[in-house]
Structures are given as C-alpha cells and as structure tokens.
Design a protein around this motif. Structure first.
Motif, PDB file in Angstrom:
ATOM      1  N   TYR A  11       0.868  -1.369   0.054  1.00  0.00           N
ATOM      2  CA  TYR A  11       0.036  -0.123  -0.204  1.00  0.00           C
ATOM      3  C   TYR A  11       0.894   1.499  -0.088  1.00  0.00           C
ATOM      4  O   TYR A  11       0.294   2.504  -0.164  1.00  0.00           O
ATOM      5  CB  TYR A  11      -0.875   0.141   1.089  1.00  0.00           C
ATOM      6  CG  TYR A  11      -1.787  -1.107   1.315  1.00  0.00           C
ATOM      7  CD1 TYR A  11      -2.738  -1.243   0.254  1.00  0.00           C
ATOM      8  CD2 TYR A  11      -1.771  -2.103   2.218  1.00  0.00           C
ATOM      9  CE1 TYR A  11      -3.664  -2.546   0.249  1.00  0.00           C
ATOM     10  CE2 TYR A  11      -2.649  -3.212   2.444  1.00  0.00           C
ATOM     11  CZ  TYR A  11      -3.700  -3.312   1.287  1.00  0.00           C
ATOM     12  OH  TYR A  11      -4.522  -4.496   1.317  1.00  0.00           O
ATOM     13  N   LYS A  35      -2.050   3.731   0.311  1.00  0.00           N
ATOM     14  CA  LYS A  35      -2.911   4.016  -0.605  1.00  0.00           C
ATOM     15  C   LYS A  35      -4.410   3.548  -0.009  1.00  0.00           C
ATOM     16  O   LYS A  35      -5.227   3.475  -0.763  1.00  0.00           O
ATOM     17  CB  LYS A  35      -2.600   3.165  -1.877  1.00  0.00           C
ATOM     18  CG  LYS A  35      -1.480   3.690  -2.649  1.00  0.00           C
ATOM     19  CD  LYS A  35      -1.107   2.931  -3.911  1.00  0.00           C
ATOM     20  CE  LYS A  35      -0.505   1.719  -3.598  1.00  0.00           C
ATOM     21  NZ  LYS A  35      -0.126   0.920  -4.862  1.00  0.00           N
ATOM     22  N   ILE A  85      -8.433   0.564  -1.596  1.00  0.00           N
ATOM     23  CA  ILE A  85      -7.407   1.582  -1.782  1.00  0.00           C
ATOM     24  C   ILE A  85      -7.978   2.849  -2.608  1.00  0.00           C
ATOM     25  O   ILE A  85      -8.896   2.570  -3.288  1.00  0.00           O
ATOM     26  CB  ILE A  85      -6.017   1.108  -2.542  1.00  0.00           C
ATOM     27  CG1 ILE A  85      -6.448   0.372  -3.884  1.00  0.00           C
ATOM     28  CG2 ILE A  85      -5.418   0.217  -1.767  1.00  0.00           C
ATOM     29  CD1 ILE A  85      -5.317   0.160  -4.842  1.00  0.00           C
ATOM     30  N   GLU A  86      -7.225   3.612  -2.828  1.00  0.00           N
ATOM     31  CA  GLU A  86      -7.514   4.939  -3.750  1.00  0.00           C
ATOM     32  C   GLU A  86      -6.025   5.375  -4.077  1.00  0.00           C
ATOM     33  O   GLU A  86      -5.253   4.610  -3.758  1.00  0.00           O
ATOM     34  CB  GLU A  86      -8.294   6.042  -2.867  1.00  0.00           C
ATOM     35  CG  GLU A  86      -9.542   5.694  -2.282  1.00  0.00           C
ATOM     36  CD  GLU A  86     -10.260   7.028  -1.734  1.00  0.00           C
ATOM     37  OE1 GLU A  86      -9.534   7.815  -1.240  1.00  0.00           O
ATOM     38  OE2 GLU A  86     -11.273   6.717  -1.226  1.00  0.00           O
ATOM     39  N   GLY A  87      -5.769   6.267  -4.530  1.00  0.00           N
ATOM     40  CA  GLY A  87      -4.584   6.847  -5.053  1.00  0.00           C
ATOM     41  C   GLY A  87      -3.842   7.106  -3.724  1.00  0.00           C
ATOM     42  O   GLY A  87      -4.379   7.371  -2.459  1.00  0.00           O
ATOM     43  N   PRO A  88      -2.576   7.379  -3.889  1.00  0.00           N
ATOM     44  CA  PRO A  88      -1.909   7.711  -2.444  1.00  0.00           C
ATOM     45  C   PRO A  88      -2.178   9.129  -1.963  1.00  0.00           C
ATOM     46  O   PRO A  88      -2.289   9.952  -2.788  1.00  0.00           O
ATOM     47  CB  PRO A  88      -0.304   7.612  -2.761  1.00  0.00           C
ATOM     48  CG  PRO A  88      -0.156   7.403  -4.475  1.00  0.00           C
ATOM     49  CD  PRO A  88      -1.554   6.885  -4.933  1.00  0.00           C
TER      50      PRO A  88
END
Length: 117
Positions: free
Chosen positions: A25, A32, A66-69
């Motif tokens: 992650y 993330k 998760i998503e973007g960092p």
C-alpha cells in the motif's frame, strides 16, 4: 475520529507518513488504503505497536481498500495506552508508521505512539 456536526457524522482524517517501503500500500511515503489499523492493545512504547494493515509487496492485496496515494487516512487504533486513542480511533493530527524494509506487520510500528501515563 468521527463526530457529529449538525446531526451529520464528520470523519476527521489523520495525516499519515509511512516509510514501510515493502508494503503493497506504500506509494511515495503515503498509504493507498482508505484506512489502517494500528495494533498493540497492551502497548506502552512505540515498538509494541504495529500496522495491522501491512501487506507485503507481491501479495496481490494492492487493490483492496485503496485509492490513490494520499496523506490523510482514517486510523483505527487498538493501543489503549496511547494519549491519541479516542474510542479506538487516532486523534493525532499527524502520525508516522515506521518499519523501513519490514517483511511483516510485527516489524512495523506507530512512531507517533505516546503513552498516556
């Protein structure tokens, strides 16, 4: 930490820096995941805590939760003795998860743990 404002729940996110480069992650010292779990129910020092959300690179978990960092993440916390623990959620404005080249969650820690005693 969530709270009510005008009868609506508001989620307060913690700014998170993570140096655990072996975690699936981790991207550019950000997580993330949309949330993480700090473990260590009986912790009295940072080394007795760990990131329960750690997943080693290559585990196939990189698409879960998760998503973007991003810098802001919801942090659930089991470290009952930490002064930032408010009803099992982190109230610190900023935390750091440490562990560099950890291969398991046991090799990680919440570097921002601070004893309430």
């Amino acid at each position: 930490m969530d709270y009510k404002k005008d009868d609506q729940e508001v989620c307060v996110m913690t700014k998170l820096d993570c140096n655990v480069v072996n975690c699936s992650y981790n991207a550019d010292n950000c997580c993330k995941r949309t949330d993480i779990q700090v473990e260590g129910v009986k912790a009295t020092t940072p080394s007795e805590t760990s990131c329960g959300s750690f997943a080693p690179r290559g585990c196939g978990c990189h698409d879960c939760h998760i998503e973007g960092p991003k810098k802001e993440t919801k942090v659930s916390c089991e470290a009952a003795e930490c002064r930032f623990n408010r009803e099992k959620e982190c109230s610190a404005e900023h935390i750091g998860i440490a562990g560099g080249h950890a291969d398991s969650s046991r090799e990680t820690e919440c570097g921002s743990f601070s004893s309430s005693h």
